[in-house]
Design a protein around this motif. Structure first.
Motif, PDB file in Angstrom:
ATOM      1  N   ASP A 165       0.847  -1.180   0.000  1.00 51.33           N
ATOM      2  CA  ASP A 165       0.000   0.000   0.000  1.00 51.33           C
ATOM      3  C   ASP A 165       0.888   1.238   0.000  1.00 51.33           C
ATOM      4  O   ASP A 165       2.106   1.136  -0.124  1.00 51.33           O
ATOM      5  N   GLU A 166       0.284   2.399   0.143  1.00 46.58           N
ATOM      6  CA  GLU A 166       1.020   3.646   0.011  1.00 46.58           C
ATOM      7  C   GLU A 166       2.141   3.804   1.031  1.00 46.58           C
ATOM      8  O   GLU A 166       3.100   4.538   0.794  1.00 46.58           O
ATOM      9  N   SER A 167       2.073   3.073   2.129  1.00 44.40           N
ATOM     10  CA  SER A 167       3.113   3.194   3.141  1.00 44.40           C
ATOM     11  C   SER A 167       4.455   2.663   2.661  1.00 44.40           C
ATOM     12  O   SER A 167       5.501   3.057   3.176  1.00 44.40           O
ATOM     13  N   TYR A 168       4.455   1.781   1.648  1.00 45.52           N
ATOM     14  CA  TYR A 168       5.731   1.219   1.192  1.00 45.52           C
ATOM     15  C   TYR A 168       6.678   2.286   0.644  1.00 45.52           C
ATOM     16  O   TYR A 168       7.887   2.232   0.864  1.00 45.52           O
ATOM     17  N   SER A 169       6.164   3.254  -0.052  1.00 45.07           N
ATOM     18  CA  SER A 169       7.031   4.278  -0.645  1.00 45.07           C
ATOM     19  C   SER A 169       7.724   5.130   0.404  1.00 45.07           C
ATOM     20  O   SER A 169       8.655   5.869   0.105  1.00 45.07           O
ATOM     21  N   GLU A 170       7.281   5.023   1.654  1.00 44.28           N
ATOM     22  CA  GLU A 170       7.910   5.772   2.735  1.00 44.28           C
ATOM     23  C   GLU A 170       9.080   5.003   3.350  1.00 44.28           C
ATOM     24  O   GLU A 170       9.839   5.551   4.148  1.00 44.28           O
ATOM     25  N   HIS A 171       9.226   3.741   2.968  1.00 45.87           N
ATOM     26  CA  HIS A 171      10.309   2.922   3.500  1.00 45.87           C
ATOM     27  C   HIS A 171      11.629   3.262   2.826  1.00 45.87           C
ATOM     28  O   HIS A 171      11.677   3.702   1.674  1.00 45.87           O
ATOM     29  N   THR A 172      12.700   3.019   3.559  1.00 50.80           N
ATOM     30  CA  THR A 172      14.043   3.311   3.063  1.00 50.80           C
ATOM     31  C   THR A 172      14.319   2.614   1.742  1.00 50.80           C
ATOM     32  O   THR A 172      14.913   3.190   0.833  1.00 50.80           O
ATOM     33  N   GLY A 173      13.883   1.367   1.625  1.00 50.16           N
ATOM     34  CA  GLY A 173      14.128   0.613   0.407  1.00 50.16           C
ATOM     35  C   GLY A 173      13.494   1.254  -0.814  1.00 50.16           C
ATOM     36  O   GLY A 173      14.122   1.367  -1.874  1.00 50.16           O
ATOM     37  N   ALA A 174      12.246   1.684  -0.690  1.00 45.53           N
ATOM     38  CA  ALA A 174      11.554   2.312  -1.805  1.00 45.53           C
ATOM     39  C   ALA A 174      12.202   3.634  -2.179  1.00 45.53           C
ATOM     40  O   ALA A 174      12.340   3.970  -3.364  1.00 45.53           O
ATOM     41  N   LYS A 175      12.612   4.393  -1.177  1.00 42.17           N
ATOM     42  CA  LYS A 175      13.285   5.666  -1.435  1.00 42.17           C
ATOM     43  C   LYS A 175      14.610   5.438  -2.161  1.00 42.17           C
ATOM     44  O   LYS A 175      14.961   6.169  -3.089  1.00 42.17           O
TER      45      LYS A 175
END
Length: 235
Positions: A165-175
């Motif tokens: 969900d949208e919270s994944y893009s806030e993770h270090t890996g996604a960044k």
């Protein structure tokens, strides 16, 4: 329409990584249109509006993490991407890669049958409903062997069901992926705010190999793969 990734789609603003600085883009890679052709193997366009013309052959595939398969021509850049992430303290996990047209057809038809039975829909209505969360067989980038869905182990540990969900893009890996994938020839294929062009909602976990020069240009100009191909065709 959304994509046939293993989970719902995220939709948040893009961020940059503070973990590892991205490779400095040169003026030529960031500004000048790369000297490539839309007919190059790594630039095949497959989307909800562009059916794959020829499925990648089995002998062109290589098995990598967890039994997933990718086009063997992108094995080295993929492994370099994973190694660079690991050096930055991020353990990437490949959760989806090559998917054959026949496999996609089976999954798609099963979903249509379920909808027809459970919701008493006609076949046509069920297909339309299924396409809200899946890509029609023949129109998925995963058929090319050039697309990968990756998350980081930290996120995966806290989300064993892999419901993105949208919270994944806030993770270090996604960044980190957003900022660094281009260095290895990958782009975030379905960027935020470009859904009317890609026909697929923002997916920070879905990467597509296009080659380093093309990836640098696409990401530097904040354009979609579709727009990049159009520029190549018009040059």
């Amino acid at each position: 329409m959304s994509h046939d990734a293993p989970a719902p789609k995220a939709k948040v603003s893009q961020t940059t990584s503070e973990t590892t600085p991205a490779k400095q883009t040169t003026e030529s890679s960031a500004e000048a249109l790369p000297d490539v052709s839309p007919t190059d193997w790594q630039l095949v366009l497959v989307s909800p509006e562009h059916k794959i013309s020829k499925e990648v052959s089995a002998n062109q595939l290589v098995t990598v993490d967890g039994g997933q398969q990718i086009d063997r021509r992108i094995q080295q850049p993929y492994e370099e991407l994973v190694a660079a992430a690991k050096k930055a303290g991020i353990q990437l996990k490949l959760i989806s890669a090559f998917r054959s047209v026949s496999d996609q057809t089976s999954v798609f038809n099963t979903r249509v049958a379920q909808l027809m039975s459970r919701e008493n829909l006609s076949e046509e209505a069920a297909k339309k409903r299924a396409m809200q969360t899946m890509t029609e067989p023949g129109y998925s980038e995963h058929h090319t062997g050039l697309a990968i869905d990756v998350v980081d182990q930290e996120w995966l540990a806290s989300n064993p069901s892999m419901i993105l969900d949208e919270s994944y893009s806030e993770h270090t890996g996604a960044k980190w992926l957003q900022e660094n994938a281009r260095r290895f020839g990958f782009i975030v294929r379905y960027p935020d705010g470009k859904e009317t062009i890609t026909k697929i909602t923002y997916e920070p976990w879905h990467l597509r190999y296009v080659g380093e020069e093309s990836a640098e240009y696409i990401e530097a100009h904040h354009i979609t793969f579709e727009e990049f191909i159009q520029e190549l065709m018009e040059k």
